[in-house]
Design a protein around this motif. Structure first.
Motif, PDB file in Angstrom:
ATOM      1  N   PRO A  77      44.270  50.407  28.780  1.00  0.00           N
ATOM      2  CA  PRO A  77      44.296  51.343  27.639  1.00  0.00           C
ATOM      3  C   PRO A  77      45.663  51.995  27.401  1.00  0.00           C
ATOM      4  N   GLU A  78      46.371  52.301  28.468  1.00  0.00           N
ATOM      5  CA  GLU A  78      47.656  52.984  28.317  1.00  0.00           C
ATOM      6  C   GLU A  78      48.811  52.023  28.114  1.00  0.00           C
ATOM      7  N   CYS A  79      48.538  50.742  28.085  1.00  0.00           N
ATOM      8  CA  CYS A  79      49.615  49.743  27.987  1.00  0.00           C
ATOM      9  C   CYS A  79      49.318  48.706  26.908  1.00  0.00           C
ATOM     10  N   ARG A  80      48.921  49.176  25.751  1.00  0.00           N
ATOM     11  CA  ARG A  80      48.692  48.294  24.603  1.00  0.00           C
ATOM     12  C   ARG A  80      49.790  48.533  23.583  1.00  0.00           C
ATOM     13  N   GLN A  81      50.594  47.495  23.348  1.00  0.00           N
ATOM     14  CA  GLN A  81      51.702  47.556  22.385  1.00  0.00           C
ATOM     15  C   GLN A  81      52.626  48.747  22.688  1.00  0.00           C
ATOM     16  N   ILE A  82      53.185  48.723  23.854  1.00  0.00           N
ATOM     17  CA  ILE A  82      54.121  49.766  24.283  1.00  0.00           C
ATOM     18  C   ILE A  82      55.540  49.195  24.291  1.00  0.00           C
ATOM     19  N   PRO A  83      56.558  50.007  24.050  1.00  0.00           N
ATOM     20  CA  PRO A  83      57.936  49.507  24.073  1.00  0.00           C
ATOM     21  C   PRO A  83      58.532  49.448  25.483  1.00  0.00           C
TER      22      PRO A  83
END
Length: 324
Positions: free
Chosen positions: A81-87
């Protein structure tokens, strides 16, 4: 053209129209150097930034697959959840990989509408592979207690704190896991610990250890030894000195009081605490003289008694102050 031939031509056109777009979505190179770093039950997935040209920010997504997803859910992958489409090129999976099972983990890059293939860890990850280190702590003496603080407590582990009297380390094994004694285990969210019920003038040593369970624990930290102030070596000379000082002061004060009683005649007290006599019209001369004599005697006794009371009060105060 026969109907079957027309149908085949239509199918070929449809495939040719869909293939270019599909190929365009997967033309990014996959992320490289994907690895997992786990220290003190903090699990962090990292990878190398994408080297391909992109006219916008490159985003990354992470998925994991545990034994439950693999065996019960037919190989289903779960989005972190915390690592979806992150830069960022790192992902904290501490709370996602929360069981003692083997996990597959993978990451994918995205540039606009273009996606890369998934890059998976070379081998499965189990949180029991974590590296546990001894806690970093600071120890201070506040009054008669030991104040212990931890700078970076673990999230999914506990800290075992052991306290013992210096020279009695062999006996500390009797108190492991007993919260009310010299050893205790504090939860992960707690960063401070107060150790009370310690003897004054005794040197105590303290050490800590990161613990997950009986089979997974770190080495112990260095021992920190502190002396509890009070009736130790310092107090051995303070108490006799306090008693001697109090006795000398009391004797001197008593000497001054009794000397003043013996050498000061009653008339002196009467002059010091003079009071207007009653009018002669109300009291006869004989009665007035008798009252003055009684008044002088009462005043004499009153001031002697009051001096002794003051002496006793101040003696007790001095003793209490020195003892405290």
């Amino acid at each position: 053209m026969t109907p079957p031939a027309q149908l085949q031509t239509l199918m070929v056109v449809v495939v040719l129209m869909e293939v270019p777009n599909h190929v365009g979505l997967l033309r990014l190179p996959p992320p490289l150097r994907v690895s997992m770093k786990s220290i003190n039950m903090r699990h962090t997935l990292t990878w190398r930034p994408l080297q391909a040209a992109c006219n916008t920010t490159v985003l990354y997504s992470v998925q994991y697959q545990g034994e439950f997803e693999l065996q019960i859910l037919n190989g289903h992958w779960v989005d972190a959840p915390e690592c979806r489409q992150i830069p960022d090129t790192r992902c904290d999976l501490t709370f996602d990989l929360g069981s003692d099972s083997d996990y597959n983990v993978r990451v994918q890059a995205q540039c606009g509408q273009d996606l890369s293939t998934w890059t998976q860890l070379d081998r499965t990850f189990n949180r029991r592979h974590t590296v546990l280190t001894a806690p970093e702590m600071a120890v201070a003496v506040v009054g008669g207690t030991l104040q212990v603080s931890f700078s970076s407590p673990p999230l999914m582990a506990s800290i075992r704190v052991t306290v013992w009297r210096k020279g009695h380390e062999q006996r500390v094994g009797l108190h492991i896991f007993i919260l009310s004694s010299y050893s205790s285990i504090i939860p992960a969210e707690q960063t401070e610990l107060s150790v009370t019920a310690l003897e004054e003038g005794v040197v105590y040593c303290i050490r800590a250890q990161t613990v997950v369970d009986s089979d997974l624990q770190s080495s112990s930290s260095d021992a920190y030894c502190q002396s509890i102030p009070g009736s130790g070596a310092e107090g051995l000379w303070k108490k006799p000195t306090t008693v001697a000082f109090t006795v000398i002061c009391t004797a001197g004060f008593l000497f001054a009081v009794f000397w003043s009683i013996i050498h000061c005649p009653p008339g002196t007290f009467l002059k010091l605490f003079h009071k207007e006599p009653l009018p002669l019209s109300l009291v006869s001369k004989h009665r007035q003289s008798h009252l003055e004599t009684k008044l002088l005697g009462f005043k004499h006794v009153y001031w002697v008694t009051r001096s002794l009371n003051i002496l006793l009060i101040w003696t007790f105060r001095i003793i209490s102050f020195r003892s405290g």
